[in-house]
Scaffold this active site. Structure first.
Site, PDB file in Angstrom:
ATOM      1  N   SER A 163       0.842  -1.203   0.000  1.00  7.62           N
ATOM      2  CA  SER A 163       0.000   0.000   0.000  1.00  7.62           C
ATOM      3  C   SER A 163       0.866   1.239   0.000  1.00  7.62           C
ATOM      4  O   SER A 163       1.990   1.233   0.523  1.00  7.62           O
ATOM      5  CB  SER A 163      -0.868  -0.026   1.263  1.00  7.62           C
ATOM      6  OG  SER A 163      -1.541   1.200   1.416  1.00  7.62           O
ATOM      7  N   TYR A 182      -1.318  -0.217  10.667  1.00  9.60           N
ATOM      8  CA  TYR A 182      -1.444  -0.611   9.254  1.00  9.60           C
ATOM      9  C   TYR A 182      -0.250  -0.083   8.459  1.00  9.60           C
ATOM     10  O   TYR A 182       0.374  -0.821   7.691  1.00  9.60           O
ATOM     11  CB  TYR A 182      -2.772  -0.083   8.702  1.00  9.60           C
ATOM     12  CG  TYR A 182      -3.062  -0.488   7.277  1.00  9.60           C
ATOM     13  CD1 TYR A 182      -3.510  -1.782   6.979  1.00  9.60           C
ATOM     14  CD2 TYR A 182      -2.909   0.409   6.226  1.00  9.60           C
ATOM     15  CE1 TYR A 182      -3.800  -2.150   5.663  1.00  9.60           C
ATOM     16  CE2 TYR A 182      -3.195   0.042   4.923  1.00  9.60           C
ATOM     17  CZ  TYR A 182      -3.637  -1.234   4.638  1.00  9.60           C
ATOM     18  OH  TYR A 182      -3.917  -1.592   3.343  1.00  9.60           O
TER      19      TYR A 182
HETATM   20  N1  NAP Z   1      -8.637  -1.153  -0.550  1.00 13.74           N
HETATM   21  C1  NAP Z   1      -7.591  -0.346  -0.449  1.00 13.74           C
HETATM   22  O1  NAP Z   1      -7.709   0.880  -0.457  1.00 13.74           O
HETATM   23  C2  NAP Z   1      -6.221  -0.939  -0.351  1.00 13.74           C
HETATM   24  C3  NAP Z   1      -5.123  -0.129  -0.654  1.00 13.74           C
HETATM   25  C4  NAP Z   1      -3.850  -0.666  -0.570  1.00 13.74           C
HETATM   26  C5  NAP Z   1      -3.695  -1.989  -0.229  1.00 13.74           C
HETATM   27  N2  NAP Z   1      -4.781  -2.761   0.065  1.00 13.74           N
HETATM   28  C6  NAP Z   1      -4.549  -4.157   0.427  1.00 13.74           C
HETATM   29  O2  NAP Z   1      -5.297  -5.000  -0.437  1.00 13.74           O
HETATM   30  C7  NAP Z   1      -5.427  -6.273   0.181  1.00 13.74           C
HETATM   31  C8  NAP Z   1      -6.851  -6.764   0.006  1.00 13.74           C
HETATM   32  O3  NAP Z   1      -7.726  -5.922   0.737  1.00 13.74           O
HETATM   33  P1  NAP Z   1      -9.048  -5.301   0.130  1.00 13.74           P
HETATM   34  O4  NAP Z   1      -8.840  -3.857   0.014  1.00 13.74           O
HETATM   35  O5  NAP Z   1      -9.482  -6.075  -1.042  1.00 13.74           O
HETATM   36  O6  NAP Z   1     -10.039  -5.494   1.373  1.00 13.74           O
HETATM   37  P2  NAP Z   1     -11.166  -6.568   1.659  1.00 13.74           P
HETATM   38  O7  NAP Z   1     -12.236  -6.452   0.645  1.00 13.74           O
HETATM   39  O8  NAP Z   1     -11.524  -6.386   3.097  1.00 13.74           O
HETATM   40  O9  NAP Z   1     -10.437  -7.968   1.467  1.00 13.74           O
HETATM   41  C9  NAP Z   1      -9.532  -8.479   2.401  1.00 13.74           C
HETATM   42  C10 NAP Z   1      -9.477  -9.970   2.229  1.00 13.74           C
HETATM   43  O10 NAP Z   1      -8.455 -10.492   3.102  1.00 13.74           O
HETATM   44  C11 NAP Z   1      -9.005 -11.636   3.729  1.00 13.74           C
HETATM   45  N3  NAP Z   1      -8.299 -11.974   4.954  1.00 13.74           N
HETATM   46  C12 NAP Z   1      -8.141 -11.242   6.081  1.00 13.74           C
HETATM   47  N4  NAP Z   1      -7.428 -11.920   6.986  1.00 13.74           N
HETATM   48  C13 NAP Z   1      -7.114 -13.117   6.420  1.00 13.74           C
HETATM   49  C14 NAP Z   1      -6.380 -14.256   6.833  1.00 13.74           C
HETATM   50  N5  NAP Z   1      -5.830 -14.345   8.051  1.00 13.74           N
HETATM   51  N6  NAP Z   1      -6.228 -15.301   5.956  1.00 13.74           N
HETATM   52  C15 NAP Z   1      -6.798 -15.247   4.725  1.00 13.74           C
HETATM   53  N7  NAP Z   1      -7.535 -14.214   4.298  1.00 13.74           N
HETATM   54  C16 NAP Z   1      -7.676 -13.160   5.126  1.00 13.74           C
HETATM   55  C17 NAP Z   1     -10.459 -11.293   3.959  1.00 13.74           C
HETATM   56  O11 NAP Z   1     -11.166 -12.488   4.203  1.00 13.74           O
HETATM   57  P3  NAP Z   1     -12.365 -12.686   5.278  1.00 13.74           P
HETATM   58  O12 NAP Z   1     -13.625 -12.579   4.459  1.00 13.74           O
HETATM   59  O13 NAP Z   1     -12.135 -14.045   5.821  1.00 13.74           O
HETATM   60  O14 NAP Z   1     -12.223 -11.596   6.297  1.00 13.74           O
HETATM   61  C18 NAP Z   1     -10.781 -10.660   2.614  1.00 13.74           C
HETATM   62  O15 NAP Z   1     -11.040 -11.654   1.651  1.00 13.74           O
HETATM   63  C19 NAP Z   1      -5.009  -6.084   1.643  1.00 13.74           C
HETATM   64  O16 NAP Z   1      -3.710  -6.586   1.824  1.00 13.74           O
HETATM   65  C20 NAP Z   1      -5.026  -4.571   1.805  1.00 13.74           C
HETATM   66  O17 NAP Z   1      -4.151  -4.147   2.813  1.00 13.74           O
HETATM   67  C21 NAP Z   1      -6.035  -2.275  -0.002  1.00 13.74           C
END
Ligand code: NAP
Length: 281
Positions: free
Chosen positions: A134, A147
């Site tokens: 990120s 974070y």
């Molecule tokens: N959205 C943004 O603005 C943004 C920006 C930069 C980076 N990111 C990164 O993108 C990645 C994906 O996040 P997202 O934005 O798509 O959010 P999201 O929709 O909340 O997805 C997060 C995913 O991670 C899973 N997860 C959490 N803990 C886990 C574990 N211990 N083992 C396996 N799966 C797990 C969640 O599954 P459950 O359903 O089981 O909770 C969910 O499927 C993350 O690493 C986040 O930090 C996001």
């Protein structure tokens, strides 16, 4: 080109789910994983293989999961370390357990899973490792330092890894995304440290308001971001005929964050460089 086999963590929502759809739309094979299998059962109807995988599982269990993933198609070409979550709270409210938990998922999860797949990639002298970092790695924001810290730690680990594995034909991409419209900031997914001190009460209320207002208003288009990354791995679309950089900074807000930090550091070094370098023997 033969279809690539992709293994993706955290596919129940957000980037992970979008990856599965994008990969299948490209005619490739997707092995979708989630810690709760029932959440991704529907992906089988779209043509994905599914597997239970919690990235915080012990190393031996992760080793078994990689063997299970390889068994679907005989090999894996791309690992997307995507799973992660948001922890909020100021330093005094964050417990040691809060921090261990988020570092376990956002940092040690990808490190351990990568450790499990590397022998396979080395053996086939090919493979791509994608880490969803990120732009938050580049800054410290009050209330989300936990974070920030995980994404900064990931950045440091992955920069070294990239150089270590390149001689084995293994490519590494570090994606540093700005804010994208996923479920990351959904109040059901954000772990908010419980307020321990009255002094922070007003601050905590304000933080909750900020997270609430950001949820659902992020500027980043998730399917577009994911297609950008898939194209980077496959050398298609914007990446066709280009040497794709190791670091992919996604979104105008992400780019601004990184550029502002880079300028700040250059200004600091130019202004104080003589003083800073006066400590040599
Ligand atoms: N959205 C943004 O603005 C943004 C920006 C930069 C980076 N990111 C990164 O993108 C990645 C994906 O996040 P997202 O934005 O798509 O959010 P999201 O929709 O909340 O997805 C997060 C995913 O991670 C899973 N997860 C959490 N803990 C886990 C574990 N211990 N083992 C396996 N799966 C797990 C969640 O599954 P459950 O359903 O089981 O909770 C969910 O499927 C993350 O690493 C986040 O930090 C996001």
């Amino acid at each position: 080109m033969a279809p690539l086999v992709w293994l993706i963590t955290g596919t129940s929502s957000g980037f992970g789910l979008a990856f599965v759809y994008s990969i299948l739309a490209h005619g490739d094979k997707a092995i979708a994983t989630a810690r709760t299998l029932s959440k991704i059962k529907h992906l089988q109807d779209s043509g994905a293989e599914i597997m239970q995988l919690d990235v915080t599982a012990p190393q031996l269990e992760l080793d078994e999961k990689i063997k299970q993933a390889i068994a679907f198609y005989g090999h894996v070409d791309v690992l997307i370390n995507n799973a992660g979550y948001m922890q909020t709270g100021n330093w005094e409210d964050l417990s040691h357990e809060d921090l261990l938990a988020i570092f376990n998922t956002n940092v040690f999860g990808p490190i351990n899973l990568t450790r499990s797949i590397l022998p396979h990639f080395r053996e086939q002298q090919a493979g791509t490792l994608v880490f969803i970092g990120s732009s938050a790695a580049w800054q410290g924001n009050p209330g989300i330092s936990a974070y920030n810290g995980t994404k900064n730690a990931l950045q440091g680990m992955v920069e070294g890894l990239q150089q270590e594995v390149l001689p084995f034909g293994i490519k590494t991409l570090l994606v540093e995304a700005g804010s994208f419209r996923t479920s990351l900031l959904d109040p059901r997914n954000v772990n908010m440290a419980s307020a321990k001190f009255e002094a922070y009460e007003e601050y905590n209320t304000c933080l909750k308001g900020v997270i609430k207002s950001l949820n659902g208003t992020q500027v980043g288009d998730t399917p577009k971001g994911v297609k950008f990354i898939v194209d980077a791995v496959k050398g298609e679309g914007w990446a066709e005929g280009k040497e794709v950089p190791f670091r992919l900074i996604l979104g105008a807000d992400g780019l601004k964050t990184v550029m502002d930090k880079a300028k700040e550091v250059i200004t600091l070094c130019e202004k104080w460089g003589d003083a800073f370098s006066s400590t040599d023997l």
